[in-house]
Design a protein around this motif. Structure first.
Motif, short mmCIF file in Angstrom:
data_model
loop_
_atom_site.label_atom_id
_atom_site.label_comp_id
_atom_site.label_asym_id
_atom_site.label_seq_id
_atom_site.Cartn_x
_atom_site.Cartn_y
_atom_site.Cartn_z
N LEU A 167 0.84 -1.19 0.00
CA LEU A 167 0.00 0.00 0.00
C LEU A 167 0.87 1.24 0.00
CD1 LEU A 167 -1.70 -2.34 1.61
CD2 LEU A 167 -3.22 -0.45 2.13
N TYR A 168 0.44 2.24 -0.77
CA TYR A 168 1.11 3.53 -0.85
C TYR A 168 0.09 4.63 -0.59
CZ TYR A 168 4.83 0.86 -3.12
OH TYR A 168 5.81 -0.06 -3.39
N GLN A 169 0.46 5.56 0.29
CA GLN A 169 -0.43 6.66 0.62
C GLN A 169 0.00 7.90 -0.16
OE1 GLN A 169 -1.01 7.30 4.80
NE2 GLN A 169 -1.63 9.43 4.55
N PHE A 170 -0.98 8.71 -0.57
CA PHE A 170 -0.67 9.95 -1.29
C PHE A 170 -1.69 11.01 -0.94
CE2 PHE A 170 -3.60 7.65 -3.96
CZ PHE A 170 -4.42 8.62 -4.50
N ASP A 171 -1.25 12.26 -1.10
CA ASP A 171 -2.14 13.40 -0.93
C ASP A 171 -2.83 13.67 -2.27
OD1 ASP A 171 -2.51 16.57 -1.15
OD2 ASP A 171 -2.63 15.99 0.96
N VAL A 172 -4.14 13.57 -2.29
CA VAL A 172 -4.89 13.63 -3.54
C VAL A 172 -4.72 14.99 -4.22
CG1 VAL A 172 -7.17 13.44 -4.58
CG2 VAL A 172 -6.56 11.96 -2.68
N ALA A 173 -4.82 16.07 -3.46
CA ALA A 173 -4.69 17.40 -4.06
C ALA A 173 -3.31 17.60 -4.64
CB ALA A 173 -5.01 18.46 -3.01
N SER A 174 -2.27 17.14 -3.93
CA SER A 174 -0.90 17.29 -4.44
C SER A 174 -0.69 16.45 -5.69
CB SER A 174 0.10 16.90 -3.36
OG SER A 174 -0.03 17.72 -2.22
N ALA A 175 -1.29 15.25 -5.73
CA ALA A 175 -1.16 14.40 -6.90
C ALA A 175 -1.81 15.04 -8.12
CB ALA A 175 -1.77 13.03 -6.62
N LEU A 176 -2.97 15.69 -7.93
CA LEU A 176 -3.63 16.35 -9.05
C LEU A 176 -2.81 17.52 -9.57
CD1 LEU A 176 -7.36 16.33 -7.86
CD2 LEU A 176 -6.27 14.80 -9.47
N ARG A 177 -2.07 18.17 -8.68
CA ARG A 177 -1.22 19.29 -9.11
C ARG A 177 0.06 18.83 -9.78
NH1 ARG A 177 -2.75 21.38 -3.93
NH2 ARG A 177 -0.74 20.64 -3.12
N GLY A 178 0.37 17.52 -9.71
CA GLY A 178 1.57 17.00 -10.34
C GLY A 178 2.77 16.92 -9.44
N ASP A 179 2.58 17.03 -8.12
CA ASP A 179 3.70 16.91 -7.17
C ASP A 179 4.31 15.52 -7.30
OD1 ASP A 179 5.42 16.84 -5.06
OD2 ASP A 179 4.03 17.70 -3.61
N ALA A 180 5.62 15.46 -7.58
CA ALA A 180 6.28 14.19 -7.85
C ALA A 180 6.21 13.24 -6.66
CB ALA A 180 7.74 14.43 -8.25
N GLU A 181 6.20 13.78 -5.43
CA GLU A 181 6.17 12.91 -4.25
C GLU A 181 4.85 12.17 -4.13
OE1 GLU A 181 6.54 13.27 0.64
OE2 GLU A 181 6.83 15.04 -0.65
N HIS A 182 3.77 12.79 -4.55
CA HIS A 182 2.43 12.20 -4.39
C HIS A 182 1.84 11.72 -5.70
CE1 HIS A 182 2.11 13.45 -0.17
NE2 HIS A 182 2.72 14.57 -0.54
N ASN A 183 2.29 12.24 -6.81
CA ASN A 183 1.78 11.80 -8.12
C ASN A 183 2.51 10.52 -8.52
OD1 ASN A 183 0.29 11.83 -10.48
ND2 ASN A 183 1.72 13.19 -11.53
N LEU A 184 2.11 9.41 -7.92
CA LEU A 184 2.84 8.14 -8.02
C LEU A 184 2.71 7.56 -9.41
CD1 LEU A 184 1.71 6.57 -4.62
CD2 LEU A 184 3.75 7.94 -5.07
N ARG A 185 3.79 6.85 -9.83
CA ARG A 185 3.74 6.10 -11.08
C ARG A 185 3.00 4.79 -10.81
NH1 ARG A 185 7.21 5.99 -15.64
NH2 ARG A 185 8.64 7.42 -14.56
N LEU A 186 2.05 4.48 -11.68
CA LEU A 186 1.18 3.33 -11.47
C LEU A 186 1.66 2.14 -12.28
CD1 LEU A 186 -2.26 5.17 -11.65
CD2 LEU A 186 -0.94 4.58 -9.62
N GLN A 187 1.31 0.96 -11.78
CA GLN A 187 1.64 -0.30 -12.43
C GLN A 187 0.35 -1.04 -12.79
OE1 GLN A 187 4.35 -2.63 -10.08
NE2 GLN A 187 5.86 -0.96 -9.89
N PRO A 188 0.46 -2.02 -13.69
CA PRO A 188 -0.75 -2.78 -14.04
C PRO A 188 -1.39 -3.43 -12.80
CG PRO A 188 1.01 -3.26 -15.59
CD PRO A 188 1.62 -2.46 -14.48
N ARG A 189 -2.73 -3.46 -12.77
CA ARG A 189 -3.54 -4.07 -11.73
C ARG A 189 -3.52 -3.28 -10.43
NH1 ARG A 189 -2.67 -10.44 -11.39
NH2 ARG A 189 -4.52 -10.14 -10.09
N ASP A 190 -3.01 -2.04 -10.44
CA ASP A 190 -3.10 -1.18 -9.26
C ASP A 190 -4.56 -0.76 -9.04
OD1 ASP A 190 -0.46 -1.34 -8.71
OD2 ASP A 190 0.06 0.70 -9.32
N GLU A 191 -4.90 -0.55 -7.76
CA GLU A 191 -6.21 0.00 -7.42
C GLU A 191 -6.02 1.35 -6.77
OE1 GLU A 191 -10.29 -0.92 -4.85
OE2 GLU A 191 -8.67 -2.40 -4.95
#
Length: 876
Positions: A439-463
């Motif tokens: 499991l990986y936690q992220f800040d949704v607002a930061s991910a939408l802004r493109g923050d590299a720490e929270h805008n995680l790279r996804l892999q196949p079959r991720d939820e």
């Protein structure tokens, strides 16, 4: 009326005669074939005597005319010659189904679900007549024979119709042309011959030639037919039509080798699969008189099931393969997994299963009894990312190399629901080799802004999980985020939960505050699903994969441990800090296993530094993060003053302030205040009263049960039941008896320290006395200092028969209770109670009138005292 009938009959006779005369040539003999169908119908409507007279006059044969009319009607009606086999037994079958038992119904339904042999139902009919079928079109290569009818229409200078039957010598006789030999000619050759004769021998005339009624012939349908035997059919009948005429084939017939036998020889072998699957009718030969259609018993059978277009049982010929079987079944469906087709059958005396790759091993031969099963591909999407929770578009999305969170969730307003938590999201990643969850936690607002720490790279079959801002649906409803349909569904679900709660034993019931309905994307629902997946995997070292957050956070509870989370991350997972959180110090409670013994450690840290990232606080599985409250945070409490105060309202008071202090802040009492009738309530006392009422209800039920086992039992059960209902259904007041007059006068020992939620209600002046309970007329009277309790009771009509005169008591306006005792006899005396304005005289029910229930007195006293307090509050 009779005259009308006669007139109608004469008109009909006249019209019929005109029609007949118009069809006749003067001085010529008329045949029945020269009359049209309309003229024949008109003739048949005439009386019998008139028909015979007209027939003798114009030389018409009555028998031929009648037969021609019947034949024409049969051709016009064209009745069906085939019907479903079970048509006449449909009602009987429905009756049998209504009378069948559950076991019979289950057997019937299981049999209906069984796979059926392919093609048998296509020919499953039942002949209704043995008459030849005459409605088929005549091909050009049809051979003319004796018994065929040729329709010749001459037009030009005149118009004449002839119905000509080929006689036994193969000739037809055309008037003015003479006989023509037509037997053996094809239909096309017949038309050419007649056209040539008319054009050369009848100048100015043209001709139209067609076939009328065809000759009939007798054939045989033998072998595994549904109804084998001899059939009279049309001369255009083929092998397939003969099968239809005989009702189809039996349950053990072969569809792959239907034989046409003529004069002891097999003319053709017809594979019906060519007709049914490929539409090839090249071997569906025309029959001749005396032909026999022979249906042998079926050969080897295989079963094709699974992801195919047409699962069924199929007959197998020698040399046919797996590819042929799939072709018979209409091919495979889009979801078929061809590399793992299972072939189950008998090999070397044992039942075996063989896995075959249908894409490369389609030439594998099959045997009798084989079961070919085409499995379905896995439902898992290997090249997809699943979005769930508080997103507007949930489900699977395409995975691409290098895709990140903001490639899927681009806009908070378009891609997220209004109640989505922008501070907390999870990525669940499952390994393909051992299904281990990460499991990986992220800040949704930061991910939408493109923050590299929270805008995680996804892999196949991720939820990708987006949480809601609310723990349960009731918070979402109250915050205005739900639609009208969701509100209606919420109320319905809440009613169901209340009903279910009422049906539980009393010790298992939950309070109203605990009856919470959870939405599908609430924190509770999503976390429950995540933890269920985590628990199914387990850990080798026995440690749980969760962290508990308690104290001054919005949503205390357990949260899954993640790879990249810190103390700040788990605080955000718990909804963030409350305003009362103490930032200078927090604590982690940790259980450490040493030599098989669990020891508890406490790790203090500075919460403010941890939130800013200045302190490196390690969080382990099963840790408990405790956020403390600011000391003396709740140093004020809310107290409500109502009624006859100068400035009523809710006041925030410091801890330690008293009732007199808040009254002084409210400007004191008005001149109309009824101080003795003041009602002071407290939430703590309300809860105590609720528990006491529940205890009384249980004790009364137990005593009723014990009395019901003794002789006589409970005789006034209705009154007992009503009392129990009153006890359970009464909402406690929580009144604390205070002497407000002494408090206002400054007697500090009488004053009360206030608590949160306290309420003081001061009614207006009251100069009345109330009488309630077992009296003839419960009512309220103006206070008269000259009257006592007995006088007021007499004014109310006296007590009832079941009144307990020895237990009469007075509820004072301030809530206190004083008993009233009176004795009668030679040395009678009365303990007089001095009544005051606002008092209430209570006459309880005689609890020992028939049943000795000692708890009644206590119960009724509590109920009456609560009623007086409620009346005082409502009088404001």
């Amino acid at each position: 009326m009779k005259r009308g009938y006669v007139t109608t009959g004469i008109a009909l006779l006249y019209a019929s005669s005109v029609l007949l005369l118009s069809a006749l040539m003067p001085g010529a003999t008329v045949s029945a074939q020269q009359l049209t169908q309309a003229q024949i119908e008109q003739f048949r409507q005439l009386p019998r005597e008139q028909q015979e007279r007209l027939a003798r006059q114009y030389g018409i044969d009555m028998s031929l005319l009648e037969r021609q009319g019947v034949g024409e009607r049969e051709r016009m009606e064209d009745p069906d010659t085939i019907r479903p086999r079970d048509q006449r037994d449909g009602r009987d079958m429905r009756d049998r189904r209504e009378d069948e038992t559950d076991e019979e119904r289950k057997r019937r339904e299981a049999k209906e679900k069984e796979l059926k042999p392919f093609g048998y139902n296509i020919f499953a009919g039942q002949p209704t007549t043995f008459a030849p079928v005459n409605n088929a079109p005549v091909p050009g290569n049809y051979r003319i024979g004796a018994g065929d009818t040729v329709l010749v229409q001459l037009y030009g200078q005149e118009s004449v119709n002839h119905n000509l039957v080929v006689d036994r010598e193969g000739r037809i006789h055309i008037p003015r042309l003479g006989p023509l030999t037509v037997a053996g000619l094809t239909y096309d050759e017949l038309k050419d011959l007649i056209r040539h004769q008319v054009s050369t021998r009848m100048i100015g005339m043209q001709v139209a030639v067609s076939m009328g009624e065809l000759r009939s012939m007798q054939i045989f349908v033998l072998g595994e037919a549904y109804q084998p035997g001899a059939y009279t059919v049309s001369s255009l009948t083929t092998i397939s039509q003969a099968l239809l005429a005989s009702g189809g084939v039996s349950d053990i017939a072969s569809l792959r080798n239907v034989q046409l036998k003529r004069s002891g020889e097999t003319i053709v072998e017809f594979d019906l699969y060519d007709l049914l699957i490929n539409g090839d009718s090249s071997k569906d030969r025309l029959l001749q008189p005396g032909d026999a259609v022979f249906i042998p018993s079926r050969g080897p059978m295989i079963t094709v099931d699974g992801e195919v277009v047409r699962p069924a049982l199929y007959e197998l010929k020698a040399g046919e393969t797996l590819a042929d079987a799939l072709r018979f079944a209409g091919g495979h469906s889009a979801g078929a997994h061809l590399p793992a087709v299972r072939v189950q059958g008998v090999r070397d005396g044992q039942r075996q299963v063989i896995t075959v790759n249908a894409e490369t091993q389609g030439s594998r031969a099959l045997r009798d009894g084989d079961l070919v099963y085409v499995p379905r591909i896995a439902e898992v999407l290997d090249n997809a990312i699943v979005v769930s929770g508080a997103a507007t578009r949930t489900g699977a999305f395409e995975w691409r190399e290098g895709i990140r969170i903001n490639d899927i969730l681009r806009s908070p307003t378009q891609d997220l629901k209004p109640d989505a938590d922008l501070n907390y999201g999870l990525v669940l990643r499952e390994r393909t080799d051992n299904f281990a969850l990460t499991l990986y936690q992220f800040d949704v607002a930061s991910a939408l802004r493109g923050d590299a720490e929270h805008n995680l790279r996804l892999q196949p079959r991720d939820e990708l999980i987006i949480f809601g801002r609310f723990m349960h649906e009731s918070e979402r409803i109250l915050s205005g985020f739900a639609s009208d349909e969701e509100k209606e569904a919420f109320e319905k679900k809440k009613k169901e939960l209340r009903l279910e709660n009422d049906l539980l034993p009393e010790r298992e019931r939950v309070s109203k505050d605990e009856l919470k309905v959870f939405s599908e994307h609430s924190r509770h629902k999503i976390l429950e699903r995540v933890f269920s997946r985590i628990r199914t995997q387990g850990q080798v070292d026995g440690t749980g994969r969760m962290v508990r957050v308690t104290g001054e956070v919005r949503f205390p509870g357990e949260y899954p441990i993640t790879e990249n989370a810190s103390v700040a991350g788990y605080i955000l997972a718990a909804g963030g800090l409350r305003d009362s959180a103490y930032l200078a110090r927090a604590e982690i409670t940790r259980s450490v296993l040493e030599d098989g013994i669990a020891n508890t450690e406490y790790v203090p840290f500075n919460l403010y530094d941890a939130l800013l990232g200045n302190a490196n606080v390690q969080v382990r599985a099963r840790d408990q993060i405790n956020v403390f409250r600011i000391p003396e945070w709740q140093n004020t409490v809310d107290v409500t003053l109502e009624g006859e105060v100068r400035f009523p309202g809710t006041y925030a008071v410091r801890r330690g302030e008293t009732l007199r202090d808040v009254i002084d802040r409210a400007g004191g009492l008005t001149e109309y205040a009824f101080v003795r009738g003041a009602v002071f309530t407290r939430e703590e006392i309300r809860e105590q009263e609720r528990q006491r009422l529940q205890a009384l209800s249980r004790e009364l039920r137990q005593e009723m049960a014990s009395i019901s086992l003794t002789e006589g039992g409970v005789t006034n059960y209705g009154e007992l039941s009503q009392l129990l209902n009153d006890l359970v259904g009464t909402d406690p007041v929580g009144r604390l008896v205070v002497n407000l007059s002494e408090i206002i006068e400054g007697r500090t020992e009488r004053d009360i320290e206030l608590r949160d939620g306290d309420r003081l209600v001061i009614p207006g002046q009251r100069n009345t006395i109330s009488i309630i309970g077992e009296v003839q007329m419960p009512s309220t009277y103006r206070y008269d200092e000259r009257l006592g309790v007995r006088e007021y009771l007499e004014r109310s009509g006296g007590t009832k028969r079941r009144a307990d005169n020895r237990s009469i008591f007075v509820v004072r306006a301030d809530g206190s209770v004083e008993p009233f005792t009176q004795r009668r006899g030679w040395f009678s005396s009365a303990n007089r109670v001095e009544l005051q304005p606002g008092d209430t005289i209570v006459v309880p029910l005689n609890t020992s009138y028939k049943d000795n229930l000692q708890l009644w007195a206590t119960s009724t006293q509590i109920l009456y005292q609560m009623a007086v307090a409620i009346a005082a509050i409502n009088s404001i």
